[in-house]
Motif scaffolding. Sequence first.
Motif, PDB file in Angstrom:
ATOM      1  N   GLU A 110     -94.710 -13.074 -11.902  1.00 30.35           N
ATOM      2  CA  GLU A 110     -93.335 -12.849 -12.323  1.00 30.35           C
ATOM      3  C   GLU A 110     -92.384 -13.572 -11.383  1.00 30.35           C
TER       4      GLU A 110
ATOM      5  N   ARG B  99     -87.322 -11.044  -9.912  1.00 30.68           N
ATOM      6  CA  ARG B  99     -87.693  -9.866 -10.690  1.00 30.68           C
ATOM      7  C   ARG B  99     -88.594  -8.946  -9.872  1.00 30.68           C
TER       8      ARG B  99
ATOM      9  N   HIS C  73     -87.521  -5.135  -9.048  1.00 28.83           N
ATOM     10  CA  HIS C  73     -88.437  -4.041  -9.411  1.00 28.83           C
ATOM     11  C   HIS C  73     -88.667  -3.116  -8.216  1.00 28.83           C
TER      12      HIS C  73
ATOM     13  N   LEU D 158     -84.200 -11.344 -15.122  1.00 26.53           N
ATOM     14  CA  LEU D 158     -84.076  -9.898 -14.932  1.00 26.53           C
ATOM     15  C   LEU D 158     -83.839  -9.160 -16.251  1.00 26.53           C
TER      16      LEU D 158
END
Length: 231
Positions: free
Chosen positions: A43, A47, A51, A76
Amino acid sequence: MTVLYDETHGTPPLPTFSAVVLAAGLSSRMEGRHKLLLPVDGEPAVRRVVHAVLGAQPQEVVVVTGFNAHAVFDALDGLPVEFQPNPRYRDGQMTSVAAGVAALRAACDVVMICLADQVLLESRDYRELIDAYAAMPRGSILVPRFEGQRGNPVLFAASYAPEVVNGHVNPGCRKLIAEHADEVFVYDAASDRFTVDMDTPDDYARVVARVEGRSGSGGERATPRLHREAG
């Protein structure tokens, strides 16, 4: 900061916090690549960071955008964050800090200024800093450190927000620490994750290697400690 005691359990609750994630920079040392969009364990780096911040259960998260803002927004997509553009992002990080703090809306005790390229930090690391902040005997600013190297995120009492927004206080600069020595505590963390960011291609390669488990967990120390920063 005032924290009320829980009469049922006899212990004070942890302070509430909101997070500002700085994601506006130019990635000028990444040789033409936008570091926040580089893949880390499948990812985009930004992001992964957001997270982890969300997993620490802040009151709200504001992501400050600037360079390549639409791509950061897309990376995002679907996450419960607010976006705050900073049209002055080329003028330096402090403009993004001020923009992000000004955009906070939820009431909180503490503001945490997070860097969007610290991809090794986990939710438990952000919660560790909240625990450390709550344990300070006094003071209103916390700076993590590992083996003598200053790290991030920096935490400060929400009462500082107006000064930060007006540009009178920079929560990350050494001048602030010198001028507010009685209010600053340095938290000696047990992991180097607080000092590792991702500015260059070599940094990126090392971070990916650690995430994928090729080079171990990095530096660790047994017991974190709190210290007041000398002026």
